[in-house]
Design an enzyme around this catalytic site. Structure first.
Site, mmCIF file in Angstrom:
data_model
loop_
_atom_site.group_PDB
_atom_site.id
_atom_site.type_symbol
_atom_site.label_atom_id
_atom_site.label_comp_id
_atom_site.label_asym_id
_atom_site.label_seq_id
_atom_site.Cartn_x
_atom_site.Cartn_y
_atom_site.Cartn_z
ATOM 1 C CD GLU A 116 -2.668 -1.479 0.658
ATOM 2 O OE1 GLU A 116 -2.371 -0.609 -0.721
ATOM 3 O OE2 GLU A 116 -3.508 -1.797 0.303
ATOM 4 C CG HIS A 139 -4.568 0.081 5.941
ATOM 5 N ND1 HIS A 139 -5.861 0.174 5.196
ATOM 6 C CD2 HIS A 139 -4.415 -1.042 5.196
ATOM 7 C CE1 HIS A 139 -6.124 -0.547 5.239
ATOM 8 N NE2 HIS A 139 -5.007 -2.154 4.579
ATOM 9 C CG HIS A 141 -7.280 -5.067 7.611
ATOM 10 N ND1 HIS A 141 -6.527 -5.955 7.227
ATOM 11 C CD2 HIS A 141 -6.871 -4.816 6.886
ATOM 12 C CE1 HIS A 141 -5.826 -6.378 5.836
ATOM 13 N NE2 HIS A 141 -6.338 -4.949 5.908
ATOM 14 C CD GLU A 169 -14.876 12.106 24.847
ATOM 15 O OE1 GLU A 169 -14.112 12.574 24.360
ATOM 16 O OE2 GLU A 169 -16.225 12.115 24.995
ATOM 17 C CG HIS A 210 -8.761 -3.975 2.733
ATOM 18 N ND1 HIS A 210 -8.341 -3.264 1.446
ATOM 19 C CD2 HIS A 210 -8.216 -3.504 3.635
ATOM 20 C CE1 HIS A 210 -7.327 -3.542 2.309
ATOM 21 N NE2 HIS A 210 -6.674 -3.415 2.928
HETATM 22 P P1 13P Z 1 1.234 -5.647 3.239
HETATM 23 O O1 13P Z 1 1.472 -6.840 3.728
HETATM 24 O O2 13P Z 1 1.451 -5.301 1.767
HETATM 25 O O3 13P Z 1 1.411 -4.338 4.107
HETATM 26 O O4 13P Z 1 -0.663 -4.866 3.226
HETATM 27 C C1 13P Z 1 -1.340 -5.513 3.974
HETATM 28 C C2 13P Z 1 -2.588 -4.753 3.407
HETATM 29 O O5 13P Z 1 -3.066 -4.542 4.730
HETATM 30 C C3 13P Z 1 -2.994 -4.974 2.446
HETATM 31 O O6 13P Z 1 -4.291 -3.314 1.657
HETATM 32 ZN ZN ZN Z 2 -5.264 -3.548 4.295
#
Ligand code: 13P
Ligand code: ZN
Length: 269
Positions: A116, A139, A141, A169, A210
């Site tokens: 990313e 980033h 998840h 909050e 995602h």
């Molecule tokens: P990477 O292992 O390349 O960082 O990818 C993980 C991810 O969250 C892809 O969106």
């Molecule tokens: Zn990701």
């Protein structure tokens, strides 16, 4: 030269990745972080003329030439960063051609930065144009954020309103709201460009089905934004179908005025 393993920015990357893993936000190699470093600080730990190898970026990062970032490696597990930072992290400088990254430290097993990288670098460009103190793109998840995004409209104003209504909050921490992209192929320049476009208006961007991006002037700020969205999404999902009380717009306006905040237009009545 000081030992890089003792550098505060390496410690911050170790702490953030360990916390994110333990919160259950970043399974396997899920998630990535990039952190813009101060050249003079890095020079205390590394010989900046010693380039280990170069890695193509695959896009034009001319706006970041000479800038140095510590970045999580692609395919690397957040749970492993703490015990082996030199394999799981790397420090790169965007080279003079704007399309190559010079590896200054890390990715010891021959690895490279996150897939990313385009979304990270392009987001840094957007956020630096708004705030010269911007430093971190994170980033992740987080489970409830993805769940809430799955059951709600991806209309940014509607989604932001639902978050604000679920936790007092939320409007205080992100009065500027949450940007949302539709489901797209990740790891591409295209999603990078779309994310960076959203980052012109938002510090938080959800990638539908995602995960989420958070940004900030510090690791704490980026982490705190994602943490607050995730906590709020958890409340939303736990109460879905049973809600009796949501936070009224009058109270949301009162919170904004108490904290001198300007909430995203077009949400509160
Ligand atoms: P990477 O292992 O390349 O960082 O990818 C993980 C991810 O969250 C892809 O969106
Ligand atoms: Zn990701």
């Amino acid at each position: 030269m000081k030992n890089i393993l003792n550098a505060p920015f390496v410690q911050e990357m170790k702490d953030a990745t360990a916390n994110m893993y333990r919160l259950g936000w970043d399974e396997r190699n899920g998630g990535n972080i990039s952190y813009l470093l101060d050249e003079s600080e890095v020079a205390e730990y590394l010989d900046l003329s010693n380039v280990i190898r170069t890695i193509p970026t695959g896009f034009d990062a001319s706006a970041l030439i000479g800038k140095i970032f510590i970045v999580t490696g692609t395919g690397k597990y957040f749970k492993n960063v703490e015990k082996d930072p030199e394999t799981n992290l790397g420090i790169v400088r965007i080279a003079k051609d704007g399309t190559t990254a010079e590896l200054l430290w890390g990715y010891k097993d021959g690895g490279k930065f996150t897939s990313e990288f385009p979304a990270h670098m392009m987001s840094h460009i957007s956020r630096l144009a708004i705030d010269k103190n911007h430093r971190v793109v994170m980033h992740s998840h987080p489970t409830y954020t993805i769940a809430m995004n799955t059951v709600c409209s991806i209309d940014e104003k509607e989604f932001t309103h639902k978050l604000w209504q679920s936790n007092t909050e939320a409007i205080v921490v992100f009065p500027d709201g949450v940007g949302i992209l539709p489901c797209m192929v990740c790891g591409t320049n295209e999603i990078g460009e779309a994310t960076a476009e959203k980052m012109k208006n938002f510090r938080l961007v959800i990638w539908t089905n995602h995960g989420i991006y958070g940004t900030g002037t510090s690791m704490d700020e980026a982490f705190g934004l994602i943490e607050t969205v995730e906590k709020t999404a958890q409340i939303y999902m736990l109460t879905l179908g049973h809600v009796v009380n949501v936070i009224p717009d009058e109270v949301l306006k009162g919170l904004a005025s108490l904290w001198n905040l300007k909430p995203l237009d077009g949400i509160l009545k």
